[in-house]
Design an enzyme around this catalytic site. Structure first.
Site, PDB file in Angstrom:
ATOM      1  N   GLY A 177       2.859  -0.301 -23.618  1.00 14.31           N
ATOM      2  CA  GLY A 177       2.195  -0.798 -22.782  1.00 14.31           C
ATOM      3  C   GLY A 177       1.065  -1.783 -23.246  1.00 14.31           C
ATOM      4  O   GLY A 177       0.759  -2.858 -22.883  1.00 14.31           O
ATOM      5  N   ASP A 178       0.373  -1.243 -24.342  1.00 13.80           N
ATOM      6  CA  ASP A 178      -0.692  -1.659 -25.005  1.00 13.80           C
ATOM      7  C   ASP A 178      -0.235  -3.103 -25.575  1.00 13.80           C
ATOM      8  O   ASP A 178      -0.692  -3.957 -25.836  1.00 13.80           O
ATOM      9  CB  ASP A 178      -1.468  -0.839 -25.954  1.00 13.80           C
ATOM     10  CG  ASP A 178      -2.646   0.085 -25.144  1.00 13.80           C
ATOM     11  OD1 ASP A 178      -3.148  -0.495 -24.025  1.00 13.80           O
ATOM     12  OD2 ASP A 178      -2.386   1.146 -25.438  1.00 13.80           O
ATOM     13  N   ILE A 179       0.778  -3.027 -26.417  1.00  8.63           N
ATOM     14  CA  ILE A 179       1.595  -3.925 -27.431  1.00  8.63           C
ATOM     15  C   ILE A 179       1.785  -4.977 -26.480  1.00  8.63           C
ATOM     16  O   ILE A 179       1.623  -6.162 -26.886  1.00  8.63           O
ATOM     17  CB  ILE A 179       2.512  -3.371 -28.297  1.00  8.63           C
ATOM     18  CG1 ILE A 179       2.203  -2.265 -29.108  1.00  8.63           C
ATOM     19  CG2 ILE A 179       3.283  -4.472 -29.029  1.00  8.63           C
ATOM     20  CD1 ILE A 179       3.009  -1.365 -29.735  1.00  8.63           C
TER      21      ILE A 179
END
Length: 400
Positions: A177-179
């Site tokens: 999700g962060d990436i």
């Protein structure tokens, strides 16, 4: 924005763009790392206690560990305590020398310091101001905490994987999700910079992890239209991984149940076409693991992966790969040829660039919290040593 050179041929894509980066951990820092690799001058403004990533294992003195190095290579490292008297005013001066502000605080935190998008964009109409959060700046979920595991759960990603793979719900090992949020933030900022260059007006970007996770799931439209339960060569979970008896692990891109005729032909197993287990497309899908076992047995007869790859790819639409660790990949001739990794000043190898061309890539600069305060902030604002000493004594500028 800086003027281009005589013909711009050797100019890095974001050369002349300056970014004020208030982000921490992964989604924001990776977005600005991409911009730094593209040539932007990224000034990382850490809070007084530093970016949490500096504490991640394996710990290194000064917080220059491999994790922090990877997300932040190529930036300039400053630290400002926004709670100290005079700190917000100093930051507002810095913004006047920048093209982009990126922050990933909870909604309202930057506004509390007088550094919200409304104030800064009004003062600087060409400014691109990007806010990165889990659920967005507005709406009923805006105040919810959201780390990557939350984004994975709420976006449909884990449910889809569970249903299609026939396994229990499980978080991925990477903070996906962060990436993906980072990459969509970087691309959106760059698009907004083009608008600012053309029109003289930037604006606010509200980048949301859950929306980003939805955006990158390629079957969203299909799912919303009712879904598809039949064999599909494009479904990754239907692409078998062949674990050979000697421990080698090879993977196919393509589902033999969907491309049955091609699989039978390349294996020279015409007898399988008459096997009742594989008589119909539905039967092949139901018995696909038995079909994978037949292909595993055939693959085990190859002593060399490249022979297997050439045979399979010459006679079918499949492509094939070996399972490698990142360390194994880094030792390949391919990785050396591409310059896959770069050496950060911290001594750690980090991914070198998002793309090859136009001088794109990191210079590897990594420093302790606040190490570049005096040179960067002092240089941009033309502050002499006495004034910098005052700011340090007042706790506005912080350094290890």
């Amino acid at each position: 924005m800086a003027e281009s050179g005589a013909n711009g041929a050797d100019q890095r894509p974001l050369e002349g763009i300056r970014v004020l980066d208030f982000t921490r951990v992964v989604a924001g820092p990776l977005a600005t790392r991409v911009m730094a690799d593209l040539g932007a001058d990224v000034i990382k403004i850490e809070p007084a206690d530093g970016d949490l990533c500096r504490t991640f294992p394996p710990y290194a003195p000064g917080g220059q560990n491999p994790y922090f190095s990877q997300q932040n290579a190529g930036k300039r490292f400053c630290s400002v305590d926004l709670t100290a008297p005079g700190a917000p005013e100093l930051v507002r001066e810095l913004v006047g020398h920048c093209d982009v502000v990126v922050e990933n605080y909870r909604p309202g935190v930057m506004s509390k310091f007088g550094l919200g998008r409304d104030v800064l964009c009004e003062a600087h109409p060409a400014l691109v101001y990007c806010s990165v959060t889990g659920f967005g700046q507005t709406g009923p979920w805006a105040d919810r905490r959201a780390y990557a595991p939350v984004g994975h759960m709420e976006s449909g990603y884990i449910e889809h994987n569970m249903r299609k793979a026939g396994s229990g719900p499980q978080q991925p090992a990477l903070v996906l999700g962060d990436i993906v949020t980072a990459l969509l933030a970087a691309s959106s900022i760059n698009g907004m910079l083009v608008k600012a260059l053309r029109t003289g007006r930037g604006g606010h970007l509200d980048v949301c992890m859950v929306e980003s996770m939805v955006y990158i799931q390629e079957w969203v439209a299909t799912e919303l239209a009712g879904g598809w339960d039949g064999p599909n060569a494009g479904n990754c979970q239907e692409c078998p991984i062949l674990v050979l008896p000697d421990g080698r692990v090879w993977g196919l891109a393509g589902n033999p149940a969907a491309w049955f005729d091609d699989a039978v032909a390349v294996m020279e197993r015409s007898d399988l076409a008459d096997d009742p287990r594989f008589a119909t497309p539905e039967a092949r899908m139901a018995n696909r693991h038995e079909l994978y076992a037949e292909m595993t047995q055939w693959a085990a007869g190859f002593a060399d992966f490249d022979d297997f790859r050439r045979t399979l790819e010459a006679g079918s639409p499949f492509s094939v790969s070996e399972m490698r660790s990142i360390s194994e990949l880094a030792r390949t001739d391919w990785a050396q040829h591409r310059g896959l990794l770069a050496q950060a000043e911290s001594g750690y190898a980090v991914p070198a660039r998002p793309a090859l061309g136009s001088g794109i890539g990191t210079d590897g600069h990594i420093a302790a919290r606040g190490a570049d305060n005096r040179e960067t902030i002092g240089g941009l604002l033309d502050l002499d040593d006495a004034r910098l000493d005052e700011l340090e004594s007042a706790g506005v500028l912080v350094a290890d």
